[in-house]
Design a protein around this motif. Sequence first.
Motif, PDB file in Angstrom:
ATOM      1  N   LEU A   1      44.674  32.863  35.074  1.00 11.98           N
ATOM      2  CA  LEU A   1      45.435  32.160  36.101  1.00 11.98           C
ATOM      3  C   LEU A   1      45.543  30.673  35.772  1.00 11.98           C
TER       4      LEU A   1
ATOM      5  N   GLY B   1      55.014  39.785  41.262  1.00 10.29           N
ATOM      6  CA  GLY B   1      53.906  39.361  40.415  1.00 10.29           C
ATOM      7  C   GLY B   1      54.356  39.059  38.997  1.00 10.29           C
TER       8      GLY B   1
ATOM      9  N   VAL C   1      41.035  40.905  36.892  1.00 11.36           N
ATOM     10  CA  VAL C   1      41.821  39.675  36.966  1.00 11.36           C
ATOM     11  C   VAL C   1      40.966  38.503  36.489  1.00 11.36           C
TER      12      VAL C   1
ATOM     13  N   SER D   1      37.906  39.850  32.748  1.00 11.31           N
ATOM     14  CA  SER D   1      37.478  39.494  34.099  1.00 11.31           C
ATOM     15  C   SER D   1      35.963  39.507  34.243  1.00 11.31           C
TER      16      SER D   1
ATOM     17  N   LEU E   1      51.122  40.564  37.543  1.00 16.94           N
ATOM     18  CA  LEU E   1      50.876  39.157  37.233  1.00 16.94           C
ATOM     19  C   LEU E   1      50.334  39.035  35.815  1.00 16.94           C
TER      20      LEU E   1
ATOM     21  N   VAL F   1      42.180  37.572  49.569  1.00 18.31           N
ATOM     22  CA  VAL F   1      42.457  38.628  48.592  1.00 18.31           C
ATOM     23  C   VAL F   1      41.731  39.913  48.982  1.00 18.31           C
TER      24      VAL F   1
ATOM     25  N   LEU G   1      37.203  39.543  41.210  1.00 19.24           N
ATOM     26  CA  LEU G   1      38.085  40.700  41.213  1.00 19.24           C
ATOM     27  C   LEU G   1      38.050  41.390  39.853  1.00 19.24           C
TER      28      LEU G   1
ATOM     29  N   THR H   1      48.853  45.162  46.656  1.00 17.02           N
ATOM     30  CA  THR H   1      48.096  44.038  46.097  1.00 17.02           C
ATOM     31  C   THR H   1      47.734  44.283  44.640  1.00 17.02           C
ATOM     32  N   LEU H   2      47.283  45.502  44.337  1.00 18.34           N
ATOM     33  CA  LEU H   2      46.957  45.836  42.950  1.00 18.34           C
ATOM     34  C   LEU H   2      48.199  45.766  42.064  1.00 18.34           C
TER      35      LEU H   2
ATOM     36  N   ALA I   1      39.687  34.712  41.587  1.00 17.47           N
ATOM     37  CA  ALA I   1      39.895  35.828  40.667  1.00 17.47           C
ATOM     38  C   ALA I   1      38.592  36.272  40.016  1.00 17.47           C
TER      39      ALA I   1
ATOM     40  N   LEU J   1      48.826  42.082  41.390  1.00 15.78           N
ATOM     41  CA  LEU J   1      47.849  41.478  40.492  1.00 15.78           C
ATOM     42  C   LEU J   1      48.025  41.944  39.048  1.00 15.78           C
TER      43      LEU J   1
END
Length: 299
Positions: free
Chosen positions: A169, A126, A164, A11, A245, A227, A161, A238-239, A158, A242
């Motif tokens: 993605l 996710g 991520v 990331s 995912l 987000v 973040l 949310t975490l 992303a 993600l």
Amino acid sequence: MGAADAVPGVSGGTIALITGIYERLIGAVTAITPGRIKRVLGVVVPGRRADAVAAMREIDIGFLLALGAGIATAIVTVMRVLHIALTEAPVPTYGFFFGLIAASAVVLYAQVSLDGPRQIAAAVAGFGLAFVASGGSGGAFGHSPPAIAVAGGIAVSAMILPGVSGSLLLLILGQYEYMNAALNAFIDSLLDVAGGAPPSVVVESGTVVVTFMVGAVVGLFTIAHVVRWALEHYRRATLAFLVSLIVGALRAPVVESTAALVESGRSWTTELYGAFVVAAVVGAAVVLLVDRYTGVIES
């Protein structure tokens, strides 16, 4: 950040944390509003130049321009190398991606709590979404202009973040190799024009790149804010979504490797399995090394 975001599994947000610019980046991005953009555009009006300069300072324009130039340069450079790697040695390259993704998931799951139904549901959603899309259905997303624009918006959201990867993605959506090839074709066509070729050679690949960038700009000021809102109000769920995912996306490098072999008329062999595993170990080591330095700086 650009080099990290060009590779699925690492990331750019994590690199921003390591280099100590993450909070400044978030502050600058969220400071960009329609009102400030209007004030900045007033720089062409003599009586409004002072206010335009003030608006530029409010959004930290110098920082964003310098960072953007660095990101763009790195993405173009790394993508060209990866394009060659994916063409000449797809199995080790995807193995490297697999290691990056797997290690990222391991590192990030230490920060995730699955102690409630909301978190568990988010994790299952996710994982399921990424696993299904990574199986090839992401290719059904297509490469139409709307699909490319949406992919650009999702990928760039992303980028800011930690943990991520925008490229991950794109890999899930079945757009990674396509955009990689389009970007390299665009750069090559620009070089051809500089060498005397007609400007028309830029149109096809340039349209794809510009469409992606338009989607990225829109996504930066819409999806990214959504987000952030989700992280502020439903952080744990949310975490969980993600990170799960990322786990579900582990299917993508395997599927893409197999597809590349089938396309070249080959099949998996002991040597190819070994190359995939070795490359995966190297990729995992890279992420663990980055995580180690992140921990050192944060402490």
